[in-house]
Design an enzyme around this catalytic site. Structure first.
Site, PDB file in Angstrom:
ATOM      1  N   ASP A  69      -3.889   6.849  -6.927  1.00  0.00           N
ATOM      2  CA  ASP A  69      -4.931   7.408  -6.067  1.00  0.00           C
ATOM      3  C   ASP A  69      -4.432   8.519  -5.157  1.00  0.00           C
ATOM      4  O   ASP A  69      -5.232   9.238  -4.566  1.00  0.00           O
ATOM      5  CB  ASP A  69      -5.552   6.290  -5.207  1.00  0.00           C
ATOM      6  CG  ASP A  69      -6.308   5.301  -6.058  1.00  0.00           C
ATOM      7  OD1 ASP A  69      -7.030   5.745  -6.952  1.00  0.00           O
ATOM      8  OD2 ASP A  69      -6.163   4.091  -5.842  1.00  0.00           O
ATOM      9  N   HIS A  93       1.841  -0.663  -4.162  1.00  0.00           N
ATOM     10  CA  HIS A  93       1.146  -1.300  -5.269  1.00  0.00           C
ATOM     11  C   HIS A  93       1.678  -2.706  -5.439  1.00  0.00           C
ATOM     12  O   HIS A  93       2.862  -2.938  -5.231  1.00  0.00           O
ATOM     13  CB  HIS A  93       1.345  -0.504  -6.571  1.00  0.00           C
ATOM     14  CG  HIS A  93       0.366  -0.884  -7.627  1.00  0.00           C
ATOM     15  ND1 HIS A  93       0.574  -1.946  -8.478  1.00  0.00           N
ATOM     16  CD2 HIS A  93      -0.839  -0.355  -7.946  1.00  0.00           C
ATOM     17  CE1 HIS A  93      -0.465  -2.054  -9.275  1.00  0.00           C
ATOM     18  NE2 HIS A  93      -1.345  -1.117  -8.977  1.00  0.00           N
TER      19      HIS A  93
HETATM   20  N1  CMC Z   1       1.204   1.635   4.180  1.00  0.00           N
HETATM   21  C1  CMC Z   1       2.018   0.959   5.028  1.00  0.00           C
HETATM   22  N2  CMC Z   1       2.571  -0.246   4.752  1.00  0.00           N
HETATM   23  C2  CMC Z   1       2.299  -0.784   3.559  1.00  0.00           C
HETATM   24  C3  CMC Z   1       1.476  -0.147   2.619  1.00  0.00           C
HETATM   25  C4  CMC Z   1       0.924   1.115   2.959  1.00  0.00           C
HETATM   26  N3  CMC Z   1       0.136   1.760   2.115  1.00  0.00           N
HETATM   27  N4  CMC Z   1       1.371  -0.926   1.510  1.00  0.00           N
HETATM   28  C5  CMC Z   1       2.112  -2.016   1.758  1.00  0.00           C
HETATM   29  N5  CMC Z   1       2.669  -1.926   2.988  1.00  0.00           N
HETATM   30  C6  CMC Z   1       3.604  -2.886   3.582  1.00  0.00           C
HETATM   31  C7  CMC Z   1       2.889  -4.115   4.114  1.00  0.00           C
HETATM   32  O1  CMC Z   1       2.509  -3.961   5.461  1.00  0.00           O
HETATM   33  C8  CMC Z   1       3.928  -5.183   3.921  1.00  0.00           C
HETATM   34  O2  CMC Z   1       4.887  -5.041   4.953  1.00  0.00           O
HETATM   35  P1  CMC Z   1       5.636  -6.362   5.543  1.00  0.00           P
HETATM   36  O3  CMC Z   1       6.419  -6.932   4.396  1.00  0.00           O
HETATM   37  O4  CMC Z   1       6.483  -5.846   6.653  1.00  0.00           O
HETATM   38  O5  CMC Z   1       4.544  -7.274   6.016  1.00  0.00           O
HETATM   39  C9  CMC Z   1       4.634  -4.783   2.609  1.00  0.00           C
HETATM   40  O6  CMC Z   1       4.467  -3.359   2.545  1.00  0.00           O
HETATM   41  C10 CMC Z   1       4.037  -5.434   1.360  1.00  0.00           C
HETATM   42  O7  CMC Z   1       2.639  -5.170   1.377  1.00  0.00           O
HETATM   43  P2  CMC Z   1       1.543  -6.203   0.884  1.00  0.00           P
HETATM   44  O8  CMC Z   1       0.251  -5.905   1.565  1.00  0.00           O
HETATM   45  O9  CMC Z   1       2.066  -7.606   0.996  1.00  0.00           O
HETATM   46  O10 CMC Z   1       1.467  -5.827  -0.657  1.00  0.00           O
HETATM   47  P3  CMC Z   1       0.279  -6.117  -1.647  1.00  0.00           P
HETATM   48  O11 CMC Z   1       0.885  -6.162  -2.974  1.00  0.00           O
HETATM   49  O12 CMC Z   1      -0.495  -7.304  -1.197  1.00  0.00           O
HETATM   50  O13 CMC Z   1      -0.673  -4.843  -1.471  1.00  0.00           O
HETATM   51  C11 CMC Z   1      -1.705  -2.744  -1.833  1.00  0.00           C
HETATM   52  C12 CMC Z   1      -0.736  -3.808  -2.388  1.00  0.00           C
HETATM   53  C13 CMC Z   1      -1.961  -1.700  -2.902  1.00  0.00           C
HETATM   54  C14 CMC Z   1      -3.054  -3.433  -1.499  1.00  0.00           C
HETATM   55  C15 CMC Z   1      -1.093  -2.112  -0.577  1.00  0.00           C
HETATM   56  O14 CMC Z   1       0.125  -1.460  -0.913  1.00  0.00           O
HETATM   57  C16 CMC Z   1      -2.043  -1.140   0.107  1.00  0.00           C
HETATM   58  O15 CMC Z   1      -2.885  -1.559   0.908  1.00  0.00           O
HETATM   59  N6  CMC Z   1      -1.933   0.197  -0.193  1.00  0.00           N
HETATM   60  C17 CMC Z   1      -2.860   1.179   0.332  1.00  0.00           C
HETATM   61  C18 CMC Z   1      -4.138   1.154  -0.469  1.00  0.00           C
HETATM   62  C19 CMC Z   1      -3.980   1.786  -1.842  1.00  0.00           C
HETATM   63  O16 CMC Z   1      -3.422   2.860  -1.985  1.00  0.00           O
HETATM   64  N7  CMC Z   1      -4.535   1.114  -2.851  1.00  0.00           N
HETATM   65  C20 CMC Z   1      -4.550   1.604  -4.231  1.00  0.00           C
HETATM   66  C21 CMC Z   1      -3.751   0.765  -5.151  1.00  0.00           C
HETATM   67  S1  CMC Z   1      -3.446   1.583  -6.720  1.00  0.00           S
HETATM   68  C22 CMC Z   1      -5.001   1.751  -7.480  1.00  0.00           C
HETATM   69  C23 CMC Z   1      -5.689   0.468  -7.742  1.00  0.00           C
HETATM   70  O17 CMC Z   1      -5.096  -0.443  -8.310  1.00  0.00           O
HETATM   71  O18 CMC Z   1      -6.853   0.387  -7.409  1.00  0.00           O
END
Ligand code: CMC
Length: 454
Positions: free
Chosen positions: A372, A314
């Protein structure tokens, strides 16, 4: 505008290392959470922009609705902890709280519930919109279209600068979302639409309009009603997430509120946001067996594989999402009530969670289950098809969107949302006549659409 006046007596100094010039900016303090440097008109003063793709360090507005402490895993609606609201309140009360800032008295609540119920029907003409979609349409596609179409029914008579009309628009959309959501589902399976029953609660009515069959008595199981009500509470608001920011941005131009909510629904649909609940279930079904968990964990960690562990991570929570903890409990309650305690998907989800939480990659990046992760298992057990999961999220979130829209419109500090950019394109250059342009060479489609050189 924020109810609690922000303090501005601290200063933050930014120094331009090119010429040593110092820029003192006020530091704004909210009630809770980190302070924010007030950089309004910083460009005018210093001639530089601030750069923050994804808004990771940007407070786009002041808001008095929801507070999140991502490090501690705290979520408050108008100051009240989500755990207390989820266990001691109900969705209608939470809607009132989000809109009005205080919990309602018994009289206020009764009046509010009654007002919402007066708007549950949708215009007969709107029914025809559903028929324009193919039966195979995703219900979220139908939601985007039909909710957007509401703007055509309430445009001329919606003056967003009149508080009473803002209230009417808010009540209409909150009341009609379950009806539209249930119809989106029924349409795709070819069942006739069922009119709302105003003797039912909000969640009960949603189950009734989704699952009942004409001429058969249908009274939803109270355990399921309670669980759905709780799901709606957990999804009701989450401060400046992508869909809420979309609604605010769309609304900042003075656009029709129903069209703004439709924009929010579109943003919510993506798998990184509300679409994750559907994606989690698909992922669990694809994994299928505990023995395959290591393979999927390895894929999630592989930077060359776009796969991510859905329902994990998140932007704000760097601790267990408090909503996920509540959903986990609800999951047990629902599965027990339905006699599905040994649901293999729940077992698989728990094992996946355990493995991920012990893995260095997830520990280092503070990736925990989010709301989720368990929602899909509950909704599936309740009988909702996977494609309806994000629709239910949208129904719950509508009050949050509306509360933020209302807060923005009535905030004298709010302006049309208009971010700037760091331009990295071609510098100014003279037009090249057709006969002088080079052969396409390496300029293939994939270069332009992000596929790299091919
Ligand atoms: N699986 C594997 N790696 C992950 C994941 C994941 N679910 N989420 C983040 N990472 C890694 C990402 O690759 C990055 O690694 P590195 O620093 O080595 O490049 C690090 O963790 C930080 O991730 P980010 O993409 O920079 O973080 P963000 O804040 O931009 O993204 C997120 C947040 C929710 C989009 C992401 O965690 C994600 O895609 N999660 C899966 C989708 C999900 O479950 N979404 C629902 C969110 S909660 C309900 C809502 O708000 O709608």
């Amino acid at each position: 505008m924020a109810e609690n006046q922000t303090r501005t007596n601290d200063r933050f100094t930014l120094i331009d290392e090119r010429d040593g010039k110092r820029y003192q900016r006020p530091l704004l303090h909210g009630t809770l959470g980190p302070p924010a440097i007030d950089i309004r008109n910083f460009y005018g003063e210093a001639g530089v922009l601030t750069y923050d793709p994804g808004f990771t360090s940007t407070a786009s507005c002041k808001s008095a609705i929801t507070f999140i402490d991502g490090e501690e895993g705290v979520l408050l609606y108008r100051g009240y902890p989500i755990q207390e609201l989820a266990t001691q309140s109900d969705y209608m009360e939470v809607c009132y709280l989000l809109l009005y800032g205080e919990l309602p008295s018994p009289e206020e609540k009764a009046e509010f519930v009654n007002d919402i119920k007066r708007h549950t029907l949708i215009h007969d003409q709107l029914m025809h919109f559903f028929r324009g979609f193919t039966r195979a349409a995703h219900p979220m596609a139908i939601m985007v279209g039909v909710v957007g179409a509401l703007s055509a029914f309430y445009h001329e008579d919606t003056d967003i600068y009149d508080p009473e009309q803002r209230m009417l628009a808010a009540y209409r959309i909150i009341a009609k979302m379950p009806t539209i959501g249930a119809y989106a589902y029924r349409y795709t399976i070819g069942r006739p639409f069922v009119y709302p029953r105003n003797d039912f609660s909000y969640a009960e009515n949603l189950l009734y309009m989704t699952f009942s069959v004409p001429s058969e008595e249908y009274r939803p199981d109270p355990v399921l009603v309670r669980a759905l009500d709780r799901i709606l509470i957990l999804h009701a608001d989450h401060e400046q997430n992508a869909s809420t920011s979309t609604v605010r941005l769309a609304g900042s131009s003075g656009a029709n509120p129903f069209a703004c909510i439709s924009a929010g629904i579109a943003s919510l649909w993506g798998p990184a946001h509300g679409g994750a609940n559907e994606a989690v279930l698909k992922m669990l079904m694809e994994i299928g067996d505990k023995r395959r968990i290591p393979e999927y964990i390895a894929r999630a960690k592989d930077k060359n594989d776009p796969f991510r562990l859905m329902g994990f991570g998140h932007r704000v929570y760097k601790n267990y999402d408090p909503r996920a903890a509540i959903m986990r409990e609800t999951c047990y309650e629902v599965l027990e009530a339905l006699g599905h305690e040994d649901d293999p998907l729940l077992e698989l989800a728990m094992e996946l969670e355990k493995v991920a939480l012990q893995d260095e990659y997830f520990i280092e990046r503070k990736l925990y289950p989010n709301v989720d992760f368990y929602t899909g298992i509950v909704l599936r057990a309740m009988g909702f098809p996977t494609r309806m999961f994000t629709v239910l999220f949208a129904i719950g979130r509508t009050v949050g969107w509306v509360a933020h829209w209302k807060e923005m419109i009535s905030d004298p500090e709010s302006k049309i949302g208009r971010p700037r950019q760091l331009y990295v394109g071609a510098p100014q250059r003279p037009f090249v006549p057709m006969e002088k342009r080079p052969a396409p060479g390496h300029r293939t489609w994939s270069r332009f659409w992000g596929g790299g050189e091919k």
